[in-house]
Design an enzyme around this catalytic site. Structure first.
Site, PDB file in Angstrom:
ATOM      1  N   LYS A 114      53.432  31.886  43.424  1.00 43.33           N
ATOM      2  CA  LYS A 114      54.282  31.146  44.375  1.00 43.33           C
ATOM      3  C   LYS A 114      54.550  29.727  43.877  1.00 43.33           C
ATOM      4  O   LYS A 114      55.689  29.284  43.818  1.00 43.33           O
ATOM      5  CB  LYS A 114      53.620  31.055  45.761  1.00 43.33           C
ATOM      6  CG  LYS A 114      53.381  32.381  46.437  1.00 43.33           C
ATOM      7  CD  LYS A 114      52.821  32.195  47.841  1.00 43.33           C
ATOM      8  CE  LYS A 114      51.446  31.557  47.901  1.00 43.33           C
ATOM      9  NZ  LYS A 114      50.361  32.341  47.278  1.00 43.33           N
ATOM     10  N   ARG A 133      42.312  30.804  35.908  1.00 41.14           N
ATOM     11  CA  ARG A 133      42.582  29.423  36.308  1.00 41.14           C
ATOM     12  C   ARG A 133      41.279  28.677  36.585  1.00 41.14           C
ATOM     13  O   ARG A 133      41.165  27.480  36.296  1.00 41.14           O
ATOM     14  CB  ARG A 133      43.480  29.399  37.556  1.00 41.14           C
ATOM     15  CG  ARG A 133      43.837  27.993  37.998  1.00 41.14           C
ATOM     16  CD  ARG A 133      44.873  27.954  39.088  1.00 41.14           C
ATOM     17  NE  ARG A 133      44.371  28.477  40.344  1.00 41.14           N
ATOM     18  CZ  ARG A 133      45.114  28.688  41.423  1.00 41.14           C
ATOM     19  NH1 ARG A 133      46.407  28.433  41.382  1.00 41.14           N
ATOM     20  NH2 ARG A 133      44.582  29.159  42.525  1.00 41.14           N
ATOM     21  N   ARG A 179      40.233  35.270  50.214  1.00 41.19           N
ATOM     22  CA  ARG A 179      41.638  34.835  50.350  1.00 41.19           C
ATOM     23  C   ARG A 179      42.577  36.042  50.287  1.00 41.19           C
ATOM     24  O   ARG A 179      43.566  36.116  51.012  1.00 41.19           O
ATOM     25  CB  ARG A 179      41.989  33.834  49.237  1.00 41.19           C
ATOM     26  CG  ARG A 179      41.396  32.442  49.493  1.00 41.19           C
ATOM     27  CD  ARG A 179      41.275  31.636  48.207  1.00 41.19           C
ATOM     28  NE  ARG A 179      42.528  31.378  47.548  1.00 41.19           N
ATOM     29  CZ  ARG A 179      42.635  31.107  46.239  1.00 41.19           C
ATOM     30  NH1 ARG A 179      41.550  31.063  45.478  1.00 41.19           N
ATOM     31  NH2 ARG A 179      43.818  30.871  45.709  1.00 41.19           N
TER      32      ARG A 179
HETATM   33  P1  AP5 Z   1      50.256  30.052  41.087  1.00 41.17           P
HETATM   34  O1  AP5 Z   1      51.674  29.787  40.762  1.00 41.17           O
HETATM   35  O2  AP5 Z   1      49.387  28.911  41.473  1.00 41.17           O
HETATM   36  O3  AP5 Z   1      50.190  31.178  42.222  1.00 41.17           O
HETATM   37  P2  AP5 Z   1      50.102  31.002  43.786  1.00 41.17           P
HETATM   38  O4  AP5 Z   1      50.668  32.248  44.377  1.00 41.17           O
HETATM   39  O5  AP5 Z   1      50.725  29.711  44.195  1.00 41.17           O
HETATM   40  O6  AP5 Z   1      48.525  30.989  43.925  1.00 41.17           O
HETATM   41  P3  AP5 Z   1      47.563  30.019  44.735  1.00 41.17           P
HETATM   42  O7  AP5 Z   1      46.181  30.397  44.356  1.00 41.17           O
HETATM   43  O8  AP5 Z   1      47.951  28.595  44.587  1.00 41.17           O
HETATM   44  O9  AP5 Z   1      47.931  30.532  46.191  1.00 41.17           O
HETATM   45  P4  AP5 Z   1      47.180  30.384  47.520  1.00 41.17           P
HETATM   46  O10 AP5 Z   1      48.095  31.081  48.462  1.00 41.17           O
HETATM   47  O11 AP5 Z   1      45.778  30.856  47.510  1.00 41.17           O
HETATM   48  O12 AP5 Z   1      47.066  28.799  47.649  1.00 41.17           O
HETATM   49  P5  AP5 Z   1      47.699  27.720  48.605  1.00 41.17           P
HETATM   50  O13 AP5 Z   1      47.638  26.455  47.865  1.00 41.17           O
HETATM   51  O14 AP5 Z   1      48.975  28.153  49.203  1.00 41.17           O
HETATM   52  O15 AP5 Z   1      49.630  30.872  39.878  1.00 41.17           O
HETATM   53  C1  AP5 Z   1      48.259  31.225  39.871  1.00 41.17           C
HETATM   54  C2  AP5 Z   1      47.782  31.277  38.405  1.00 41.17           C
HETATM   55  O16 AP5 Z   1      48.492  32.332  37.734  1.00 41.17           O
HETATM   56  C3  AP5 Z   1      48.095  29.983  37.636  1.00 41.17           C
HETATM   57  O17 AP5 Z   1      47.059  29.732  36.736  1.00 41.17           O
HETATM   58  C4  AP5 Z   1      49.404  30.306  36.904  1.00 41.17           C
HETATM   59  O18 AP5 Z   1      49.550  29.587  35.715  1.00 41.17           O
HETATM   60  C5  AP5 Z   1      49.258  31.798  36.641  1.00 41.17           C
HETATM   61  N1  AP5 Z   1      50.541  32.515  36.635  1.00 41.17           N
HETATM   62  C6  AP5 Z   1      51.608  32.295  37.451  1.00 41.17           C
HETATM   63  N2  AP5 Z   1      52.613  33.155  37.160  1.00 41.17           N
HETATM   64  C7  AP5 Z   1      52.152  33.940  36.150  1.00 41.17           C
HETATM   65  C8  AP5 Z   1      52.725  35.039  35.423  1.00 41.17           C
HETATM   66  N3  AP5 Z   1      53.971  35.483  35.676  1.00 41.17           N
HETATM   67  N4  AP5 Z   1      51.976  35.621  34.459  1.00 41.17           N
HETATM   68  C9  AP5 Z   1      50.697  35.181  34.200  1.00 41.17           C
HETATM   69  N5  AP5 Z   1      50.105  34.142  34.848  1.00 41.17           N
HETATM   70  C10 AP5 Z   1      50.829  33.537  35.820  1.00 41.17           C
HETATM   71  O19 AP5 Z   1      46.637  27.703  49.807  1.00 41.17           O
HETATM   72  C11 AP5 Z   1      45.289  27.303  49.600  1.00 41.17           C
HETATM   73  C12 AP5 Z   1      44.581  27.216  50.925  1.00 41.17           C
HETATM   74  O20 AP5 Z   1      45.222  26.224  51.760  1.00 41.17           O
HETATM   75  C13 AP5 Z   1      44.578  28.479  51.792  1.00 41.17           C
HETATM   76  O21 AP5 Z   1      43.525  29.364  51.430  1.00 41.17           O
HETATM   77  C14 AP5 Z   1      44.385  27.888  53.186  1.00 41.17           C
HETATM   78  O22 AP5 Z   1      43.032  27.512  53.373  1.00 41.17           O
HETATM   79  C15 AP5 Z   1      45.218  26.611  53.129  1.00 41.17           C
HETATM   80  N6  AP5 Z   1      46.608  26.801  53.545  1.00 41.17           N
HETATM   81  C16 AP5 Z   1      47.724  26.623  52.772  1.00 41.17           C
HETATM   82  N7  AP5 Z   1      48.825  26.875  53.482  1.00 41.17           N
HETATM   83  C17 AP5 Z   1      48.415  27.225  54.723  1.00 41.17           C
HETATM   84  C18 AP5 Z   1      49.101  27.619  55.909  1.00 41.17           C
HETATM   85  N8  AP5 Z   1      50.444  27.734  55.934  1.00 41.17           N
HETATM   86  N9  AP5 Z   1      48.359  27.913  57.013  1.00 41.17           N
HETATM   87  C19 AP5 Z   1      47.006  27.816  56.994  1.00 41.17           C
HETATM   88  N10 AP5 Z   1      46.280  27.454  55.897  1.00 41.17           N
HETATM   89  C20 AP5 Z   1      46.997  27.162  54.773  1.00 41.17           C
END
Ligand code: AP5
Length: 190
Positions: free
Chosen positions: A9, A124, A141
């Site tokens: 994402k 990561r 998660r």
């Molecule tokens: P990345 O692009 O970071 O993927 P992502 O889907 O953004 O993964 P996240 O781990 O950041 O998502 P998340 O939903 O857990 O975190 P968020 O910050 O939203 O890529 C991941 C890895 O893969 C990277 O190393 C990248 O380089 C690699 N990669 C990417 N594309 C690739 C490809 N095509 N091939 C190979 N490798 C690739 O949320 C974190 C926390 O915040 C939640 O757990 C919750 O506690 C809180 N939170 C956030 N939003 C809310 C909300 N709306 N409501 C309530 N709590 C919330």
């Protein structure tokens, strides 16, 4: 963008924002900034982030609401990590309606197998220090995504908004697929 942890994402939202000259708003990033700053919101949110649980809506909206309204007034945004529940999805509609001319155009869903999601997040963890990238918290998660967030794809699917993309290619391949799906929408607006 609605997709499980590790699906890409953040990576793709950054590229989409650059391509279309719009803001990239990441709820997770905004929350992590509050945690790093040690603000009252950050201290409260940290407990949930560490466990991989969803942060309560009022905290999420307090960090996201302002940037979202600003971005809406200046050309639009790609939202990464929000909404994550049905209640947040309804709130997102309500907020968009407050700014005239703003409408939800597309929900991008990235499809990636669980084994690949775990592989990416553990990889990561070796180079970054996100507190929620431990094996146990990653599994939690993923569970939270499947139970709380994935169901809202039906909510948006029923409105014909979901663009389903294979998220397992290279970053460039995934981005090309997203752009190919978005371009007809833009043409329709012209
Ligand atoms: P990345 O692009 O970071 O993927 P992502 O889907 O953004 O993964 P996240 O781990 O950041 O998502 P998340 O939903 O857990 O975190 P968020 O910050 O939203 O890529 C991941 C890895 O893969 C990277 O190393 C990248 O380089 C690699 N990669 C990417 N594309 C690739 C490809 N095509 N091939 C190979 N490798 C690739 O949320 C974190 C926390 O915040 C939640 O757990 C919750 O506690 C809180 N939170 C956030 N939003 C809310 C909300 N709306 N409501 C309530 N709590 C919330």
């Amino acid at each position: 963008m609605i997709a499980p942890p590790g699906a890409g994402k953040g990576t793709q939202a950054e590229l989409i924002a650059a391509r279309y000259g719009i803001a990239h708003l990441s709820s997770g990033e905004l929350l992590r900034r509050e945690v790093a700053a040690g603000s009252p919101i950050g201290r409260e949110a940290a407990v949930y982030l560490e466990r991989g649980d969803l942060v309560p809506d009022d905290l999420v909206l307090s960090v996201l609401g302002g940037p979202l309204m600003e971005a809406a007034k200046s050309g639009g945004y790609v939202l990464d990590g929000f909404p994550r529940t049905r209640a947040q999805a309804e709130e997102a509609y309500r907020m968009a309606r407050q700014v005239s001319g703003v409408e939800l155009q597309a929900v991008i869903h990235l499809r990636v197998r669980r084994s690949e999601l775990r592989r990416r997040l553990l990889e990561r963890a070796r180079v970054e220090e996100r507190i929620d990238d431990t094996p146990e918290v990653i599994d939690h998660r993923l569970h939270v995504y499947e139970t709380e967030t994935a169901p809202i794809l039906d909510f948006y699917g029923g409105r014909g908004l979901v663009i389903d993309v294979d998220g397992e290619g290279t970053v460039d391949e995934v981005f090309d697929s997203i752009v190919a799906a978005l371009e007809p929408l833009r043409a329709g607006l012209a």
